[in-house]
Design an enzyme around this catalytic site. Structure first.
Site, PDB file in Angstrom:
ATOM      1  N   HIS A 167      47.085  41.883  32.488  1.00  0.00           N
ATOM      2  CA  HIS A 167      47.980  42.381  33.531  1.00  0.00           C
ATOM      3  C   HIS A 167      47.199  43.131  34.589  1.00  0.00           C
ATOM      4  CE1 HIS A 167      47.412  45.602  30.597  1.00  0.00           C
ATOM      5  NE2 HIS A 167      47.562  46.444  31.621  1.00  0.00           N
ATOM      6  N   HIS A 196      47.834  46.416  37.323  1.00  0.00           N
ATOM      7  CA  HIS A 196      48.745  47.518  37.676  1.00  0.00           C
ATOM      8  C   HIS A 196      48.778  47.772  39.180  1.00  0.00           C
ATOM      9  CE1 HIS A 196      49.078  49.302  33.572  1.00  0.00           C
ATOM     10  NE2 HIS A 196      47.870  48.784  33.408  1.00  0.00           N
ATOM     11  N   TYR A 250      44.572  44.079  26.974  1.00  0.00           N
ATOM     12  CA  TYR A 250      44.102  45.329  26.370  1.00  0.00           C
ATOM     13  C   TYR A 250      44.597  45.406  24.926  1.00  0.00           C
ATOM     14  CZ  TYR A 250      44.292  50.382  25.397  1.00  0.00           C
ATOM     15  OH  TYR A 250      44.182  51.621  24.829  1.00  0.00           O
ATOM     16  N   ARG A 291      48.274  44.119  24.488  1.00  0.00           N
ATOM     17  CA  ARG A 291      48.990  43.872  25.739  1.00  0.00           C
ATOM     18  C   ARG A 291      48.488  42.558  26.322  1.00  0.00           C
ATOM     19  NH1 ARG A 291      50.210  47.192  30.309  1.00  0.00           N
ATOM     20  NH2 ARG A 291      52.021  45.881  29.985  1.00  0.00           N
ATOM     21  N   TYR A 300      39.022  49.472  30.689  1.00  0.00           N
ATOM     22  CA  TYR A 300      39.239  50.087  32.003  1.00  0.00           C
ATOM     23  C   TYR A 300      38.102  51.037  32.350  1.00  0.00           C
ATOM     24  CZ  TYR A 300      44.124  48.529  32.199  1.00  0.00           C
ATOM     25  OH  TYR A 300      45.270  47.783  32.265  1.00  0.00           O
TER      26      TYR A 300
END
Ligand code: MBD
Ligand code: FE
Length: 302
Positions: free
Chosen positions: A216, A218, A192, A213, A158
């Site tokens: 995805h 958000h 992630y 994870r 990120y």
């Protein structure tokens, strides 16, 4: 020590208070301390184990991993489940399912109306277009709703937390247009994983768990008069889709990702093939019958 003796000890400790303090804090802290005393007693926790736990939390805090730990131990999902329950009891139904915010939101992303491009063209990931509307539970489109979107790059990292990425890479705030439409162009994210040498992974190892994870994206979706929605969509087909270390995958949040041709995406300036996700968000009308969905939480801002 039996529980009565523990309670008597705690009673004495609490009598040491010399001022009113805060009633809510007293109730919660006293309860947690009591439950931990019981745990230490029941499980015969040794002094070394106790100090090792305290030191663990100190180090997790120093390395900025407490948010990660809260997700990995399921606290964040548990808070969601309780909000779901409160909404159901209040008769609030029909919204897009919520799921956890996670620790990686950054406030202050560039805002645009209708459409945004989230990547700067240097990310080698597959081109993604996602589009849809923001609706109320009657299916009426909401103009001027705010869709805040953030996701990882092709390496699962990120921006802001990964200093190699430009500011606000893969982060934008998009206002829906008059018809309630939003759309964005980006690159397909990759899942992630928690830092392999970090404190969260160290505990996950001891629990026999992984720290991955599934891929995805958000969202915060908000509009005046409606309950703020915190959610994610998952990229279908990810090997960890239903094996998320943060327990955030939910039915209704795994849209189909189609292969589309350039012609379909022309309004977004996309050439050739790209991945296309159509997804509408449905917001519940604001209500005082359930707890607020706007959550106070320390967040990064840039
Ligand atoms: C993430 O990207 C995330 O969404 C969560 C919940 C935890 C760690 C990283
Ligand atoms: Fe995330």
């Amino acid at each position: 020590m039996d529980k009565q003796a523990i309670d008597a000890l705690l009673q004495k400790f609490n009598e040491s208070a010399t001022s009113e303090g805060n009633a809510r804090v007293k109730t919660v802290v006293n309860r947690i301390v009591r439950d931990l005393f019981y745990t230490i007693e029941d499980l015969d926790v040794t002094p070394s184990e106790f100090w090792s736990a305290l030191n663990y939390l100190a180090e997790a805090g120093q390395s900025g991993e407490l948010g990660l730990l809260a997700a990995g131990l399921g606290f964040e999902h548990f808070l969601d489940a309780r909000l779901d329950e409160a909404e159901a009891s209040a008769g609030l139904e029909g919204g897009t399912p919520r799921t956890i915010e996670g620790p990686l939101y950054v406030a202050g992303a560039p805002e645009s109306v209708g459409h945004a491009r989230l990547d700067d063209g240097t990310d080698p990931g597959q081109t993604l277009v996602m589009r849809g509307r923001v609706l109320d539970t009657e299916g009426k489109p909401l103009a001027n709703a705010l869709v805040e979107v953030w996701h990882a790059n092709h390496l699962g990292n990120y921006s802001y937390f990964d200093k190699s990425q430009p500011a606000f890479n893969l982060r934008r705030s998009i206002r829906t247009d008059e018809q309630g439409n939003y759309s964005f162009r980006s690159v397909v994210p990759v899942g992630y994983s928690v830092p392999p040498q970090g404190k969260t992974q160290a505990l996950l190892d001891l629990l026999g768990r992984h720290g991955h994870r599934p891929a995805h994206i958000h969202f915060f979706v908000s509009a005046p008069g409606y309950r703020k929605l915190t959610t994610q969509i998952n990229i279908d087909g990810d090997p960890y889709l239903w094996d998320d270390f943060a327990f955030a995958t939910r039915d209704g949040l795994v849209p189909e990702m189609r292969k589309a041709e350039g012609a379909e995406g022309k309004p977004y300036g996309v050439e050739g093939n790209f991945a296309l996700i159509d997804f509408d968000f449905t917001l519940l009308a604001e209500s005082t019958a359930a707890p607020a969905t706007e959550v106070d939480r320390l967040r990064a801002a840039a």
